[in-house]
Design an enzyme around this catalytic site. Structure first.
Site, PDB file in Angstrom:
ATOM      1  N   HIS A  42       0.838  -1.190   0.000  1.00 38.54           N
ATOM      2  CA  HIS A  42       0.000   0.000   0.000  1.00 38.54           C
ATOM      3  C   HIS A  42       0.877   1.246   0.000  1.00 38.54           C
ATOM      4  O   HIS A  42       2.036   1.192   0.365  1.00 38.54           O
ATOM      5  CB  HIS A  42      -0.818   0.097   1.300  1.00 38.54           C
ATOM      6  N   THR A  44       0.535   5.155   1.975  1.00 37.62           N
ATOM      7  CA  THR A  44      -0.242   5.734   3.080  1.00 37.62           C
ATOM      8  C   THR A  44      -1.134   6.887   2.623  1.00 37.62           C
ATOM      9  O   THR A  44      -2.136   7.172   3.263  1.00 37.62           O
ATOM     10  CB  THR A  44       0.698   6.283   4.162  1.00 37.62           C
ATOM     11  N   GLU A 107       2.680  -0.914   4.488  1.00 39.58           N
ATOM     12  CA  GLU A 107       2.349   0.449   4.085  1.00 39.58           C
ATOM     13  C   GLU A 107       3.638   1.198   3.745  1.00 39.58           C
ATOM     14  O   GLU A 107       4.598   1.187   4.511  1.00 39.58           O
ATOM     15  CB  GLU A 107       1.637   1.205   5.222  1.00 39.58           C
ATOM     16  N   ASP A 159      -3.787   2.183  -4.990  1.00 37.00           N
ATOM     17  CA  ASP A 159      -2.427   2.164  -4.443  1.00 37.00           C
ATOM     18  C   ASP A 159      -1.798   0.771  -4.573  1.00 37.00           C
ATOM     19  O   ASP A 159      -2.528  -0.217  -4.618  1.00 37.00           O
ATOM     20  CB  ASP A 159      -2.419   2.624  -2.961  1.00 37.00           C
TER      21      ASP A 159
HETATM   22 ZN   LIG Z   1      -4.014   0.607   0.559  1.00 36.82          ZN
END
Ligand SMILES: [Zn+2]
Length: 249
Positions: A42, A44, A107, A159
């Site tokens: 991901h 952030t 993340e 993302d």
């Molecule tokens: Zn995400």
């Protein structure tokens, strides 16, 4: 303080996890209901790693990840890998809907598309490679299951996005590489066949155009328009061929 790409994190103290620079336990986790079989990456979409950390450690947010990597390359552990962190939300991959139970979530500190989309920092990538290598080795995770959030939630998420360097990660054998040698000819007769193949590869095709965009974002990032064309048909066909021949491992 939020790391900048030029500030290197401190080396961990002797006896500590050499790949983790800081522990910031989050209360946002529960027990896994599935074995670990995938990794979800991901961004952030926030201004710096400290606000992201504060959010993921706030019980009211009900979000977390196992790791956060700052733009400066600091690796922060929030949730033990054995536990179920809350990063994927409503999502699906290859028929698995409880992605949080099956995945380790990482993340990446990054402004995202909302706040000025840009290249991922070099120190962050350099910290990600050994961490991801350890994760996929420890849990025997197939390369084909190292995914972006947009792959598992194509209708909702974009993302880590088209600038994430999947091809560089693939050179470390940490994810699938983009097929380059494509066979000539059109492998799927019509759009329906393409969608079925896309679902077979793993994508949730409930929202068809979004699923095509997610596929493009990952496999042909230079043009993301939701249109099914000969090139993406050929890329998907090659990915499925490779998987059938066991190359996706
Ligand atoms: Zn995400």
């Amino acid at each position: 303080m939020s790391g900048t790409p030029s500030s290197r994190p401190e080396a961990p103290a002797p006896g500590e996890d050499p790949l983790v620079h800081r522990e910031a336990p989050s209360p946002n986790f529960d027990g896994r209901a599935l074995p670990i079989t995938m990794v979800v990456l991901h961004y952030t979409e926030m201004d710096g790693s400290e606000p992201a950390l504060a959010k993921m450690c706030d019980p009211a947010s009900k979000v977390s990840a196992h790791y956060l990597i700052s733009e400066g390359g600091e690796v922060i552990r929030l949730v033990d890998e054995a536990k179920r962190a809350w990063h994927a939300g409503v999502s699906c991959w290859r028929g698995i809907h409880d992605i949080n139970s099956a995945a380790i979530g990482i993340e990446l500190d990054h402004p995202g598309h909302l706040h000025g989309y840009r290249a991922f920092s070099e120190p962050q990538f350099e910290a990600l490679v050994p961490l991801l290598h350890r994760i996929v080795t420890t849990h025997d995770i197939p390369r084909a299951n190292v995914l972006g959030h947009s792959d598992v939630a194509p209708a909702r998420k974009i993302d880590p996005g088209e600038l994430f360097p999947w091809d560089r990660l693939a050179r470390y054998k940490l994810c699938l590489s983009r097929p380059r040698k494509l066979r000539l000819g059109d492998p799927f007769d019509n759009d329906g066949q393409f969608y079925l193949a896309l679902e077979r590869f793993g994508y949730d095709i409930t929202e068809g155009r979004k699923a095509v965009e997610a596929f493009q974002r990952r496999w042909r990032p230079e043009l993301i328009n939701g249109e099914i064309c000969g090139e993406i048909r050929a890329i998907l066909f090659q990915l499925l061929l490779d998987r059938d021949r066991g190359i996706a491992r």
